[in-house]
Write an enzyme that holds these catalytic residues in place. Structure first.
Site, PDB file in Angstrom:
ATOM      1  N   GLU A 158       0.870  -1.181   0.000  1.00 53.60           N
ATOM      2  CA  GLU A 158       0.000   0.000   0.000  1.00 53.60           C
ATOM      3  C   GLU A 158       0.903   1.226   0.000  1.00 53.60           C
ATOM      4  O   GLU A 158       1.869   1.287   0.761  1.00 53.60           O
ATOM      5  CB  GLU A 158      -0.881  -0.023   1.255  1.00 53.60           C
ATOM      6  CG  GLU A 158      -1.737   1.224   1.416  1.00 53.60           C
ATOM      7  CD  GLU A 158      -2.590   1.202   2.698  1.00 53.60           C
ATOM      8  OE1 GLU A 158      -3.087   0.131   3.081  1.00 53.60           O
ATOM      9  OE2 GLU A 158      -2.719   2.265   3.315  1.00 53.60           O
ATOM     10  N   GLU A 163      -2.226  11.815   3.248  1.00 57.06           N
ATOM     11  CA  GLU A 163      -2.985  11.307   4.379  1.00 57.06           C
ATOM     12  C   GLU A 163      -2.758  12.174   5.601  1.00 57.06           C
ATOM     13  O   GLU A 163      -1.647  12.627   5.855  1.00 57.06           O
ATOM     14  CB  GLU A 163      -2.545   9.872   4.692  1.00 57.06           C
ATOM     15  CG  GLU A 163      -3.590   9.139   5.474  1.00 57.06           C
ATOM     16  CD  GLU A 163      -3.136   7.743   5.823  1.00 57.06           C
ATOM     17  OE1 GLU A 163      -3.938   7.033   6.412  1.00 57.06           O
ATOM     18  OE2 GLU A 163      -1.986   7.382   5.522  1.00 57.06           O
TER      19      GLU A 163
END
Ligand SMILES: *[C@@H]1O[C@H](CO)[C@@H](O)[C@H](O)[C@H]1NC(C)=O
Ligand SMILES: *[C@@H]1O[C@H](CO)[C@@H](O)[C@H](O)[C@H]1NC(C)=O
Ligand SMILES: *[C@@H]1O[C@H](CO)[C@@H](O)[C@H](O)[C@H]1NC(C)=O
Ligand SMILES: *[C@@H]1O[C@H](CO)[C@@H](O)[C@H](O)[C@H]1NC(C)=O
Ligand SMILES: *[C@@H]1O[C@H](CO)[C@@H](O)[C@H](O)[C@H]1NC(C)=O
Ligand SMILES: *[C@@H]1O[C@H](CO)[C@@H](O)[C@H](O)[C@H]1NC(C)=O
Ligand SMILES: *[C@@H]1O[C@H](CO)[C@@H](O)[C@H](O)[C@H]1NC(C)=O
Length: 334
Positions: A158, A163
């Site tokens: 990932e 974020e």
């Protein structure tokens, strides 16, 4: 939409207060100077493989199941999201993906949101994402990331490019992987390096990461500058990420002839020395989502936001007026 693999449904991120404490204990500025990675020394011509713009995003896969990160959101399917005005395209071809900011929701209830992923999958590339606005606000947890569709998480990896949670001013860039992948970077970056263990599991999912230092990289500061560009180069040499606030976007990006060798110090470098990038990161779909509370935003909530409980904020519709993405385009070059 791929629903069968756990991989696809798990947004495993640097969850929990544990992750945040770890970040602090590992925080240090990197000053190592060594030879530049090869791609920074030589100029390469990149060819446009795919450009996503406008309506293209409305043809991505809309994930409409329960949020795997336990966020207080109801992800809508494409029809419902478009009907609700939460997935729209304006006359300039700018795509908006929003959290509902009008309906009344009880404290601890689920607020409507959108999570989409690209129909195409990738094993490498130069990805250039141009945003006018990113979601932010108390309880808000946006992410622009990619994850394997063919292997169960964390196998297949990932890559989290954007974020952050709540009113955090800085972006975090993170990798999660299967066993045998550590961050071994000695090149200068513009960020603070966090944990070096990319190998993740359900119980230890901090990943290896960099926290950016400029407040234009996330949230209100990013939006106030009319956003900017996150570019990442993913190849056998590693994964390297650059951030440009709108006034700093290089001309070669604007003109569609990107040349990373001219872009200067990256925001993050994950070289292939401590991690075989090819064997740990493959078959990635690209994802945009915005969740509310969930593990990370909940544990971090009291440090920046009013009240003591993240789950109360979901009832305040006004709080989500800034919880939207405005995507100008996403280009993938090879
Ligand atoms: C890149 O393309 C330009 C123009 O087509 C050409 O002049 C140049 O030699 C190419 N460079 C490389 C490294 O292939
Ligand atoms: C908007 O994007 C579409 C592709 O989705 C393209 O065909 C069209 O020409 C674009 N329109 C404008 C005004 O840029
Ligand atoms: C989309 O969601 C709406 C509202 O939940 C539902 O009524 C509809 O059947 C769904 N459509 C599809 C194609 O799943
Ligand atoms: C907003 O951006 C302007 C420049 O466009 C800058 O002068 C100002 O300091 C920024 N404000 C905040 C709160 O970031
Ligand atoms: C880390 O990278 C350096 C080269 O930059 C290399 O010499 C060293 O062996 C690597 N260490 C690990 C544990 O991979
Ligand atoms: C990295 O993994 C790929 C795919 O499994 C393999 O082909 C390659 O030989 C590996 N590279 C190194 C340096 O071990
Ligand atoms: C709702 O959220 C807005 C924006 O965060 C805030 O200004 C307002 O005080 C909140 N209202 C209540 C009742 O908490």
């Amino acid at each position: 939409m791929i629903r069968s693999t756990l991989a696809f449904s798990l947004l495993a991120l640097p969850l929990t207060a544990f992750g945040l404490h770890q970040e602090n204990s590992f925080r240090r500025r990197h000053s190592g100077v060594a030879h530049s990675p090869a791609f920074m020394r030589r100029s390469t011509n990149y060819t446009l493989q795919q450009k996503y713009i406008g309506e293209d995003f409305l043809n991505w896969d809309f994930f409409d199941e329960a949020d795997p990160t336990d966020g207080l959101v109801q992800y809508l399917n494409a029809t419902a999201a478009i009907d609700a005005g939460l997935a729209t395209v304006d006359c300039n071809n700018v795509t908006t993906l929003a959290v509902d900011s009008t309906e009344s929701v009880v404290s601890g209830g689920l607020r409507k949101s959108v999570r989409i992923s690209s129909p195409e999958t990738y094993n490498s590339g130069l990805f250039i994402a141009d945003f006018e606005h990113m979601p932010f606000g108390c309880g808000v947890w946006p992410a622009y990331w990619s994850v394997s569709t063919t292997a169960e998480w964390p196998t297949g990896g990932e890559i989290d490019i954007i974020e952050g949670v709540n009113l955090n001013p800085e972006n975090q860039i993170t990798l999660h992987s299967g066993p045998g992948c550590t961050l071994n970077n000695s090149q200068p970056t513009t960020s603070n390096q966090g944990g070096i263990e990319c190998t993740s599991s359900a119980d230890a999912d901090s990943g290896c990461f960099f926290t950016q230092t400029t407040p234009t990289s996330f949230g209100a500061g990013f939006n106030n500058a009319s956003g900017g560009v996150f570019a990442h180069l993913w190849n056998t040499d590693g994964i390297t990420v650059w951030f440009f606030s709108r006034p700093q976007i290089p001309n070669d990006i604007a003109s569609g002839n990107p040349d990373p060798s001219t872009w200067g110090t990256p925001a993050a470098i994950f070289p292939d020395t401590g991690c075989n990038i090819t064997s740990h990161f493959y078959d990635h779909t690209i994802v945009f989502d915005t969740t509310i509370c969930g593990g990370w935003a909940t544990s971090a909530y009291p440090s920046t936001c009013p009240g003591t409980s993240c789950s109360d904020i979901v009832s305040n519709a006004t709080n989500f007026e800034n919880a939207y993405w405005k995507i100008n385009s996403l280009s993938v070059y090879q």
